[in-house]
Design an enzyme around this catalytic site. Structure first.
Site, PDB file in Angstrom:
ATOM      1  CG  ASP A   1      -1.777   1.187   1.355  1.00  0.00           C
ATOM      2  OD1 ASP A   1      -2.285   1.661   0.328  1.00  0.00           O
ATOM      3  OD2 ASP A   1      -1.951   1.680   2.481  1.00  0.00           O
TER       4      ASP A   1
ATOM      5  CG  ASP B   1      -1.790   7.526   0.585  1.00  0.00           C
ATOM      6  OD1 ASP B   1      -1.070   8.528   0.468  1.00  0.00           O
ATOM      7  OD2 ASP B   1      -2.539   7.121  -0.323  1.00  0.00           O
TER       8      ASP B   1
END
Length: 215
Positions: free
Chosen positions: A7, A9
């Protein structure tokens, strides 16, 4: 299992605070002040989903696209002041995995242009074979679509992939995709339910690349 999907953020880029501040300021100006903790429920979801939910909850007058555009403008201004900051240890981990022969990808709720920009600014974009935005798939997290698409683009089976995620929605999405999931519980971030993860770390120095190779 020499494939790792990140991922972005909160996992690679320290960016969650830009979402919290921009949305809080916008809601306050609309007459609906909220605590920062209000935004935790949307961590790992798409921009469209969270603004659809807030629009319904607060009966906001503008379109979802208008709110997303304003939020992104505000976030861009914040980044211009602070620069794009990596999560502690993330750049070193990415480079070490790349040098160890892992194939790397990013699967993020953020737009594709942001993924490319931030990875470039952190100097690690060349380490990645693919990056996928939730905007490019039918369903956002916790649906597995974005992770399955990332695996498809690098020609890997889901069972061959290791995922790093920091949110409840993200870790559930990775497990729904049938991937080995490492939850990153950043002590500087709001606590998330990472119970779906196979393993949880609080610091990237806890990641043993040799053990990953042995999975």
């Amino acid at each position: 299992m020499q494939t790792v999907i990140f991922d972005m953020d909160g996992v690679l880029v320290d960016s969650e605070y830009t979402f919290f501040k921009s949305k809080s300021d916008m809601l306050a100006q609309a007459g609906y002040p909220v605590e920062t903790s209000y935004h935790y429920q949307f961590m790992g979801t798409t921009f469209t989903f969270m603004w659809e939910e807030m629009k319904k909850e607060f009966d906001l007058p503008k379109s979802v696209d208008e709110y997303i555009q304003e939020m992104n403008q505000r976030r861009k201004a914040i980044f211009q002041e602070t620069g794009v900051k990596p999560i502690k240890g993330a750049v070193a981990l990415v480079k070490a995995l790349h040098q160890a022969g892992f194939k790397l990808a990013v699967a993020s709720a953020s737009p594709r242009n942001e993924i490319k920009q931030y990875l470039t600014e952190l100097g690690i974009i060349d380490c990645f074979s693919a990056y996928v935005s939730a905007d490019e798939v039918e369903h956002g997290k916790p649906a597995p679509d974005v992770f399955l698409e990332a695996a498809k683009r690098i020609a890997r089976n889901p069972s061959e992939c290791i995922v790093f995620e920091d949110t409840k929605n993200g870790s559930r999405a990775a497990k729904n995709a049938g991937m080995y999931t490492i939850g990153f519980a950043n002590p500087e971030y709001p606590k998330q339910d990472l119970s779906a993860a196979d393993k949880i770390v609080t610091d990237y120095q806890q990641v043993d690349i040799q053990r990953l190779l042995a999975l």
